[in-house]
Design an enzyme around this catalytic site. Structure first.
Site, mmCIF file in Angstrom:
data_model
loop_
_atom_site.group_PDB
_atom_site.id
_atom_site.type_symbol
_atom_site.label_atom_id
_atom_site.label_comp_id
_atom_site.label_asym_id
_atom_site.label_seq_id
_atom_site.Cartn_x
_atom_site.Cartn_y
_atom_site.Cartn_z
ATOM 1 N N ARG A 255 -13.171 -0.019 2.455
ATOM 2 C CA ARG A 255 -12.543 -1.240 2.950
ATOM 3 C C ARG A 255 -12.837 -1.443 4.423
ATOM 4 O O ARG A 255 -12.766 -0.502 5.206
ATOM 5 C CB ARG A 255 -11.032 -1.191 2.701
ATOM 6 N N ARG A 270 -5.310 5.162 6.935
ATOM 7 C CA ARG A 270 -6.086 3.919 6.818
ATOM 8 C C ARG A 270 -7.516 4.174 7.234
ATOM 9 O O ARG A 270 -7.863 4.090 8.408
ATOM 10 C CB ARG A 270 -5.440 2.836 7.691
ATOM 11 N N GLU A 342 3.318 3.256 1.541
ATOM 12 C CA GLU A 342 2.690 2.942 0.253
ATOM 13 C C GLU A 342 1.656 4.000 -0.141
ATOM 14 O O GLU A 342 0.809 4.394 0.651
ATOM 15 C CB GLU A 342 2.010 1.575 0.344
ATOM 16 N N SER A 345 0.019 1.163 -5.892
ATOM 17 C CA SER A 345 0.419 -0.210 -6.152
ATOM 18 C C SER A 345 0.060 -0.488 -7.600
ATOM 19 O O SER A 345 -1.091 -0.366 -7.985
ATOM 20 C CB SER A 345 -0.349 -1.133 -5.203
ATOM 21 N N ARG A 383 -3.780 9.622 1.128
ATOM 22 C CA ARG A 383 -2.376 9.483 1.500
ATOM 23 C C ARG A 383 -1.525 10.570 0.839
ATOM 24 O O ARG A 383 -0.537 11.029 1.426
ATOM 25 C CB ARG A 383 -1.865 8.084 1.138
#
Length: 415
Positions: A255, A270, A342, A345, A383
């Site tokens: 990303r 991230r 988070e 999802s 994560r």
RNA sequence: GGAGAGGUACCCAAGUGGCUCAAGGGGACGGUUUGCUAAACCGUUAGUGUUCGUAAGGGCAGCGAGGGUUCGAAUCCCUCCCUCUCCGCCA
């Protein structure tokens, strides 16, 4: 893509959804007017085409006939060109309209209005100052950010030694659980995907600034294995008896993180490249609501097995992703940040992706319809890594290995 | 990267401008025959997308994809994609 018939029959209902999403209505309004125009043109072209078809003789026509037919043919051709360009822009707008929200989606203005559904696990208490995961990881030599920036730049990590082992163990553990206990078929797809696949799941055309693109090709680095796994079935008509199709994959995900400057700049939270184990199910429309709950449980089972405290949050109308109709996030506890972050999802897309990617099912009776797609992270590995070392840190600055991972790592403690 | 051969419906496959609104097989499904099965015979097998219509039912598209030529294209031309074979390179 939402059902164009719904837009034609009840545009106000769609408008209301966009308001609830806090999403501009421009694309919808453009679609509505172009669609009307397109259908009028289409009818005209088709009736002219019918005329030409019936008037064309089976043998060589006379010069007089030829003149008339030629005129008709020219007219059709130019109208067809207009129709084509109308259709293209109509479709472009259709692809820029987000999904309809589930009937029970909580309304809200931002992520602050997301609804906490439940909390699981006990938040650990520490009788010393807890370290952040990146401080811990660096002091234990699990990760090297400087070397990563040397070869790739910021927002990359090199995992080393026990860090690499831990990452690998987590991937292995997650895949084992999903394949043996949850019934998913394991897959190893390419990580380079074409624009059609990205359009199928909804990343394109609207979000290309979030993606890495390979110059001079139509290949992109996939931001999530949802793209690969869902699009494996593009243009397919699947007999209803073969549903549900449940797939899992570990892939690297890529990303750009454009627009997230200054956010989570330290650590593993991230990155431009991260590992993720993804869960995807293709299901009969009757089943999607039930399967979303099941898939959420599958992701939760990983957190439970690792004994990481987490909570389940339902996203509100304004925070929901473009393609999703209903979403639950799993947020894991980060002691150093004193909050939940988070880690997964899980979403029901209803027929939105199936329409874009043309994934259909066929009932025993022969009726064909768009199926529903559901997916979720099971889990984001980096994560999980970060949450794990934070929650399992000791006073001595070491990390205890949770029981579920001992068979994979073969040690009790990372020192 | 170079050179060749291909892509037609569920599968195989014929088809080089109008006699093809895509032949013929296989398979599948239905039927006749039959104590049951097989065989044989007869039939169906274009599915789908889209649009018009309350519906019944029309129309249009569709031979890998997209353009073009033509009164008319599976067929001719252009661009692209994919598969296979050989050569080169490579983990």
């Amino acid at each position: 893509m939402i059902d164009p018939a719904l837009i034609r029959e009840d545009p106000n209902r769609v408008r209301k959804h966009l308001v609830n999403r806090r999403f501009p209505a421009d694309a919808l309004e453009m679609f509505i007017s172009l669609d009307r125009e397109w259908r009028e043109e289409l009818q005209e072209v088709e009736s002219l085409q019918h005329k030409l078809k019936t008037a064309t003789p089976k043998r060589k026509p006379t010069d007089e006939e030829k003149g008339e037919l030629s005129e008709l043919s020219d007219m059709i051709q130019s109208k067809k060109r207009d129709l084509k360009s109308l259709e293209q822009s109509k479709n472009e707008y259709a692809l820029s309209i987000p999904n309809i929200l589930s009937h029970d989606t909580p309304l809200g203005d931002s992520d602050k209005d997301n609804v906490e559904i439940r909390k699981e696990g006990d938040i650990p208490t520490f009788d010393f100052n807890v370290q952040s995961h990146d401080a811990l990881a660096q002091s234990l030599n699990l990760v090297d950010f400087e070397k990563a920036s040397l070869i790739s730049g910021s927002r990359f990590a090199v995992l080393k030694g026990w860090g690499a082992r831990l990452e690998r163990a987590l991937i292995h553990f997650m895949l084992d659980m999903h394949t043996t206990s949850h019934g998913y078929e394991e897959c190893m797809p390419p990580v380079l995907v074409n624009s059609k696949a990205l359009q199928g799941t909804g990343q394109l055309p609207k979000f290309k600034e979030d993606l890495f693109h390979c110059a001079d090709t139509d290949l992109w680095l996939s931001p999530t294995a949802e793209v690969q796994l869902t699009n494996l079935y593009q243009n397919a008509v699947i007999p209803a008896g073969e549903l549900p199709i449940a797939l899992t994959a570990h892939t690297a995900c890529f990303r750009r993180e454009a627009g997230s400057y200054g956010k989570d700049v330290k650590g593993l939270i991230r990155l431009h490249q991260f590992n993720k184990v993804e869960l995807v199910q293709l299901v009969h429309p009757d089943q999607s609501e039930r399967v979303l709950t099941a898939l959420l449980t599958h992701a939760e089972n990983i957190l439970k097995a690792l004994a990481l405290p987490y909570r389940v949050v339902e996203l509100c109308s304004a925070d929901m992703g473009f393609s999703a109709g209903k979403t639950f996030d799993l947020e894991v506890w980060f002691p150093s940040q004193n909050c939940y972050r988070e880690i997964s999802s899980c979403s029901n897309f209803f027929d939105f992706q199936a329409r874009r990617a043309m994934i259909r099912y066929k009932d025993v009776g022969g009726a064909v319809g768009y199926l529903h797609t559901i997916n979720g992270s099971g889990l984001a590995v980096g994560r999980t890594f970060a949450a794990l070392i934070e929650n399992y840190q000791t006073k001595m600055g070491t990390v205890n290995v949770p029981g579920a991972l001992k068979p994979y790592l073969g040690v009790e403690t990372l020192t």
